[in-house]
Design an enzyme around this catalytic site. Structure first.
Site, short mmCIF file in Angstrom:
data_model
loop_
_atom_site.label_atom_id
_atom_site.label_comp_id
_atom_site.label_asym_id
_atom_site.label_seq_id
_atom_site.Cartn_x
_atom_site.Cartn_y
_atom_site.Cartn_z
N GLU A 1 0.83 -1.21 0.00
CA GLU A 1 0.00 0.00 0.00
C GLU A 1 0.86 1.27 0.00
O GLU A 1 0.50 2.26 -0.62
CB GLU A 1 -0.95 0.01 1.20
CG GLU A 1 -2.10 -0.97 1.07
CD GLU A 1 -2.98 -0.70 -0.16
OE1 GLU A 1 -3.06 0.46 -0.62
OE2 GLU A 1 -3.57 -1.67 -0.68
N TYR B 1 -6.25 6.00 4.88
CA TYR B 1 -6.44 5.01 3.80
C TYR B 1 -5.60 3.75 4.05
O TYR B 1 -6.12 2.63 4.01
CB TYR B 1 -6.08 5.63 2.44
CG TYR B 1 -6.02 4.58 1.38
CD1 TYR B 1 -7.19 4.09 0.80
CD2 TYR B 1 -4.81 4.00 0.99
CE1 TYR B 1 -7.16 3.07 -0.13
CE2 TYR B 1 -4.76 2.98 0.06
CZ TYR B 1 -5.94 2.53 -0.50
OH TYR B 1 -5.91 1.51 -1.41
N ASP C 1 -9.72 6.05 -1.05
CA ASP C 1 -8.80 6.94 -1.78
C ASP C 1 -9.57 7.55 -2.96
O ASP C 1 -10.80 7.43 -3.03
CB ASP C 1 -7.55 6.16 -2.23
CG ASP C 1 -7.89 5.10 -3.27
OD1 ASP C 1 -9.07 4.91 -3.57
OD2 ASP C 1 -6.95 4.47 -3.79
#
Ligand code: SF4
Length: 377
Positions: free
Chosen positions: A51, A134, A152
Site C-alpha cells: 500500500e 487510507y 482513496d
C-alpha cells in the site's frame, strides 16, 4: 457521524440493496479480480509495504519493486536492521523517497515496541509514521478482516457514481460522508475482499473516463448510471490559485488635470483608464523611494512630497491587487510632457478632472477618484 451526513445520502442508503450489492461485487471479484503478489497469503507486513508503494504509483510499476523488496527484506526484522541507504537503494526509481523513510522508521518501531506485530488497534496503527486513514483501513481490512473503509480517489469516484452524489470530493465533508457510506456497504465477513473489489472495479471498469457501465458487475445498483450522470461524477472543483500583486499608485495632478494611463487594447481591464500603477517587485510596499524614482524615470517628474493616503484591495478571479495610493506634490509649472518618449506619450495623458466621470475606470480607480474629489472639494 450520521447527523452530519446529507439527508440525501441517508435516504439512499436506507433503500439500497446492500446485501445484493455485496454479493454481485464479490462474485465478480472472485472471478475477475486482479491477481497481485501481495494478495497471495496476505500478511500485515505485505499489505503495508504494497500500500505504501502503491501511493502515487501504478500497479504495474509496483509489482517488480514489491517482489524485489520482499525478497531483500522478507521480514520486518530484516527491514528494521537494514541501513537506510540499503532501503533507499531498494526503493530507487519508485520516487517519493519519504515513503520509504517513513516505512523504515515505522517498521523499526513495530519491531521494537510491538514485538514485530503490526498493531490491529486503529489508534496505535494510525500513530505510526506514514500511515494515514487510507493505509490504515487497507491494513485493518485486508490483513485483520476488520470492516474498515479504505477510501482513496478511486473509491471516492466509484461511490459518488454508485450513489449519484454530486458534492465536491475535494471537500473534507464529502470524503467523510463517502467513508460513512462505505462503512455501511462494506461486507462484514469479507471486508478486505470488499475493499479490494472496489479498488479493482475503479481500476478496471469504473475508470475516470469512459466507465464501462455495460460490463459493470454492479450496474443494477448504480444510481449514477441510472440517472445518466456517471461520466459527470465525481465533482471536483479546482481551487483557483490567486496571484498577489502590490502596486504603488501616485496621484499626480495639477489644479485642473490628473495623470491617467489607458490600459492596452487586450487583456485584463482592456482599454480602461487608471491612475499610473507601479508594480512593487518585492510586494512589500514599504519603500516609497522606489515610487519617486519610478515617477522620475517614467515621467521626468521630481516629487517634492508624497504621502500614502489609502490602501485598497481588489480581487479578480485569479489575481488580487493590493494598491497603495499616494498623494503627490510636484512643480506643476514644469512642462514635463516634452521629455516623454513616444511610448509614454501614447499611453499616459493629463486628463481634465471634470471629464473623469466620462471615462471607464476599474473599481479601485473609481475609489481613488472619489478620494481625490473629496480631498480637493
Ligand atoms: S455502472 Fe458505470 S458508473 Fe456505475 S459503478 Fe459501474 S462502471 Fe461505475
Amino acid at each position: 457521524m450520521k447527523e452530519s451526513v446529507a439527508q440525501e445520502l441517508q435516504e439512499k442508503i436506507a433503500s439500497y440493496q446492500i446485501q445484493q450489492f455485496r454479493k454481485d461485487l464479490l462474485h465478480w471479484y472472485d472471478t475477475e479480480g486482479r491477481v497481485l503478489p501481495w494478495r497471495q497469503k496476505p500478511t500485515p507486513y505485505k499489505v503495508w509495504v504494497s500500500e505504501i508503494m502503491l501511493q502515487q504509483t501504478r500497479v504495474d510499476t509496483v509489482i517488480p519493486y514489491f517482489q524485489r523488496f520482499m525478497s531483500q527484506f522478507p521480514t520486518m526484522e530484516a527491514l528494521a536492521e537494514a541501513p537506510e541507504e540499503q532501503v533507499l537503494k531498494a526503493w530507487e526509481g519508485l520516487g517519493y523517497y519519504s515513503r520509504a523513510r517513513h516505512l523504515h522508521h515505522a517498521v523499526k518501531e513495530v519491531v521494537a515496541e510491538y514485538g514485530s506485530q503490526v498493531p490491529d488497534d486503529p489508534v496505535k496503527l494510525g500513530e505510526l509514521p506514514g500511515i494515514g486513514p487510507y493505509t490504515r483501513g487497507a491494513i485493518l481490512s485486508m490483513a485483520y478482516q476488520q470492516p474498515t473503509p479504505a477510501v482513496d480517489g478511486n473509491v471516492l469516484r466509484v461511490f459518488t457514481r454508485l450513489f449519484n452524489y454530486a458534492e465536491d470530493i475535494e471537500k473534507t465533508k464529502t470524503k467523510k460522508e463517502i467513508e460513512w457510506v462505505v462503512a455501511h456497504c462494506i461486507d462484514p465477513v469479507r471486508p478486505g475482499a470488499f475493499n479490494q473489489a472496489i479498488m479493482d472495479l475503479g481500476a478496471m471498469v469504473c475508470t475516470p473516463k469512459n466507465p464501462a457501465c455495460r460490463n459493470c458487475p454492479v450496474q443494477q445498483h448504480c444510481l449514477g448510471r441510472e440517472a445518466g450522470q456517471a461520466e459527470r461524477l465525481p465533482v471536483k472543483i479546482k481551487k483557483i490559485r490567486v496571484r498577489h500583486e502590490t502596486y504603488f499608485v501616485p496621484v499626480i495632478r495639477t489644479a485642473t488635470h490628473v495623470l491617467l494611463h489607458q490600459r492596452p487594447a487586450s487583456g485584463l481591464l482592456a482599454k480602461m483608464w487608471e491612475f499610473p500603477m507601479f508594480l512593487d517587485p518585492d510586494g512589500e510596499a514599504e519603500d516609497s523611494l522606489q515610487l519617486s524614482q519610478w515617477v522620475d524615470k517614467q515621467f521626468a517628474i521630481q516629487l517634492l512630497y508624497l504621502h500614502e493616503v489609502m490602501k485598497l484591495r481588489h480581487q479578480f478571479s485569479h489575481l488580487e491587487w493590493n494598491v497603495h495610493v499616494y498623494q503627490c506634490r510636484w512643480d506643476e509649472e514644469m512642462d514635463v510632457e516634452k521629455q516623454w518618449s513616444d511610448e509614454i506619450k501614447g499611453a499616459y495623458h493629463f486628463i481634465p478632472i471634470d471629464q473623469l466621470a466620462q471615462l471607464p475606470l476599474p473599481v479601485v480607480h473609481q475609489k481613488i477618484t472619489e478620494w481625490m474629489k473629496s480631498e480637493f472639494e
